[in-house]
Design a protein around this motif. Sequence first.
Motif, PDB file in Angstrom:
ATOM      1  N   ALA A 223      23.180  -6.777  62.755  1.00  0.00           N
ATOM      2  CA  ALA A 223      22.550  -6.187  63.945  1.00  0.00           C
ATOM      3  C   ALA A 223      23.600  -5.647  64.908  1.00  0.00           C
ATOM      4  O   ALA A 223      23.425  -4.559  65.495  1.00  0.00           O
ATOM      5  CB  ALA A 223      21.668  -7.220  64.639  1.00  0.00           C
ATOM      6  N   GLU A 224      24.709  -6.382  65.081  1.00  0.00           N
ATOM      7  CA  GLU A 224      25.786  -5.910  65.955  1.00  0.00           C
ATOM      8  C   GLU A 224      26.433  -4.661  65.398  1.00  0.00           C
ATOM      9  O   GLU A 224      26.763  -3.723  66.145  1.00  0.00           O
ATOM     10  CB  GLU A 224      26.824  -7.021  66.137  1.00  0.00           C
ATOM     11  N   GLU A 227      24.099  -1.674  66.007  1.00  0.00           N
ATOM     12  CA  GLU A 227      24.104  -1.234  67.394  1.00  0.00           C
ATOM     13  C   GLU A 227      25.421  -0.545  67.757  1.00  0.00           C
ATOM     14  O   GLU A 227      25.440   0.394  68.564  1.00  0.00           O
ATOM     15  CB  GLU A 227      23.821  -2.408  68.328  1.00  0.00           C
ATOM     16  N   ARG A 230      25.040   2.859  66.370  1.00  0.00           N
ATOM     17  CA  ARG A 230      24.096   3.618  67.183  1.00  0.00           C
ATOM     18  C   ARG A 230      24.799   4.210  68.413  1.00  0.00           C
ATOM     19  O   ARG A 230      24.658   5.393  68.726  1.00  0.00           O
ATOM     20  CB  ARG A 230      22.939   2.721  67.619  1.00  0.00           C
ATOM     21  N   ALA A 231      25.559   3.363  69.108  1.00  0.00           N
ATOM     22  CA  ALA A 231      26.235   3.823  70.323  1.00  0.00           C
ATOM     23  C   ALA A 231      27.325   4.843  70.005  1.00  0.00           C
ATOM     24  O   ALA A 231      27.458   5.867  70.690  1.00  0.00           O
ATOM     25  CB  ALA A 231      26.830   2.624  71.060  1.00  0.00           C
ATOM     26  N   ALA A 260      22.004   1.178  58.978  1.00  0.00           N
ATOM     27  CA  ALA A 260      21.927   1.947  60.221  1.00  0.00           C
ATOM     28  C   ALA A 260      21.040   3.171  60.037  1.00  0.00           C
ATOM     29  O   ALA A 260      20.255   3.521  60.928  1.00  0.00           O
ATOM     30  CB  ALA A 260      23.329   2.359  60.660  1.00  0.00           C
ATOM     31  N   ALA A 265      19.515   4.599  63.419  1.00  0.00           N
ATOM     32  CA  ALA A 265      20.617   4.431  64.368  1.00  0.00           C
ATOM     33  C   ALA A 265      21.714   5.471  64.228  1.00  0.00           C
ATOM     34  O   ALA A 265      22.643   5.491  65.034  1.00  0.00           O
ATOM     35  CB  ALA A 265      21.228   3.034  64.211  1.00  0.00           C
TER      36      ALA A 265
END
Length: 555
Positions: A223-224, A227, A230-231, A260, A265
Amino acid sequence: MTAPDRTPALDRTPAPATSTPPADLLIRAAAVHTLVPGGAPQRAVAVTGGRITALAAEPSGLDALVGPGTEVVDAPDATVLPAFDDTHTHLILAGHSVHGVPVHRARDLDGFLALIRERAARTPAGEWIATTVNWQEVLLAEQRLPTTAELDAVTTDHPVLVRRGAYNMVLNSAALRLAGIDESTEVPDGGVIERDERGRLTGRLINRAVEAVERVLPRPTLAERIEGLRAASADYAATGIGTVRDCLVPVEDLDVLDAARAAGALAVRVRALVSGFAARTPAQVDALLDRMDAWRADGRDDARLRLWGVKFGIDGGFEAGALEQPYQGQPCYHGRLLWEPAELLAAVERVVGRGWRVGVHAWGDRGLRVLLDVFEQVVKRHPGLPPGTLVVEHGGLARADQRARAVALGIPVTVQHPLLHDGALTQQRAWGEERTAALFPLREWLDEGAQLSAGSDFPVGPYGAMVSVWGMTTRGTTAGVVGPEHAIGRAEAIALHTVNAARLTGEEAERGSLRPGALADLTLWPVDPLHCPTAELRGLLPLRTVIGGRTVHGG
């Protein structure tokens, strides 16, 4: 490529038939530069179902395609261009770095260490602290890296990893212990465990020596990772980048990219080069290729995420690129070759024998010469290789005879002015001003008929469509203007990120220019990048980035 003709042209786009479905998106702008050879600028573009459906030379020329659900963007002062590719960057590293201590904001070592101290104060004892990776020590007031002693003065309760780029690290004592590195540690082939003038460890690891740390770093959760991607991918899109060619993807991270993608993401398209840096034996190369073949057999490639091939490196970077003549002030040092030519030849042949492509990092002129020797043998032994199977990544210091060889062999080259921008001072220290100014001779490459495409090499250089165009056209760097005779025009620079970039990945039928039927990958700019003042170009950001008809930035 010459600048598009801005004189008015008759609208030769057929009027849309009444049965044509309404557009999902219609943009009316001051100019739509299609980058189709010989094509005049248009004023309107329509998108339906993720693809471009029509263009018109008048802003109202596509109004018949407006329906109840059409998003209409009226931008009478703005300019549309294809979305840009970054053909050599490191999205995976950018995703890792999202949560790092932002030392790239520091201007001196006191500020650098203060940021780490602040993170340590709110991090449980025993947990790793890692920095962002997109910074250069020569841009700090002291123009040097921190030492183990300085990091220990910040915290001894946490292992600290200071990372610059992909291949340079400085560790505090706690991190060195966890990595199993002490005074007796054997230096790996192709790596450096740095010592000071008294023979003591400085905490700095270079090239293959960083693998000892990679093995003990805690793994973030899936999950990290998602994310982080994604960023990071959203930030690429915010600069006008629509596709990234990630040139250092650990094979196990293909599953992370896949996850992702499934999570929606990835704001940009990804073309992944699996890292072959740790594959030194035929068995290791075969094991890597087995995993890649399994990906291909599963049919996991799509327009958003594709596996491009394998990345190797023939030499080092700023302080280890292999040169014909010695380094400045080091008469016995010529940089480092990371492979014996025969071994690299065997590895490349195994890759192309499985139908995959190969990109190889070559920075110094000796590194490029040896790599071209290898590629020449591969071409002779494997006639009929598809175009673009073998690629030179960087080709930094490329002599005229080497450029001629690459052109004759039909070998594409990826170039990255942002890398030179951030690294010029470091390179001048190692090579001197003359050789640094000779890096990336773009004017000569293009005039001699080379297949060039452009990128950033983030985290060594900043990513961004227009910061790269600005750099290629001005030759501006942190050391001032270097090698201005190698500068190219804006239209040429834009082509290296669009038309030429899509050709490199074999997608010129789908991307890189704006025409009916092509994927709707486009950018909307507040001014015309082809004609705006140079001072505006460097910091220019798009109003909107659209990938496959979906707005991923702005709107």
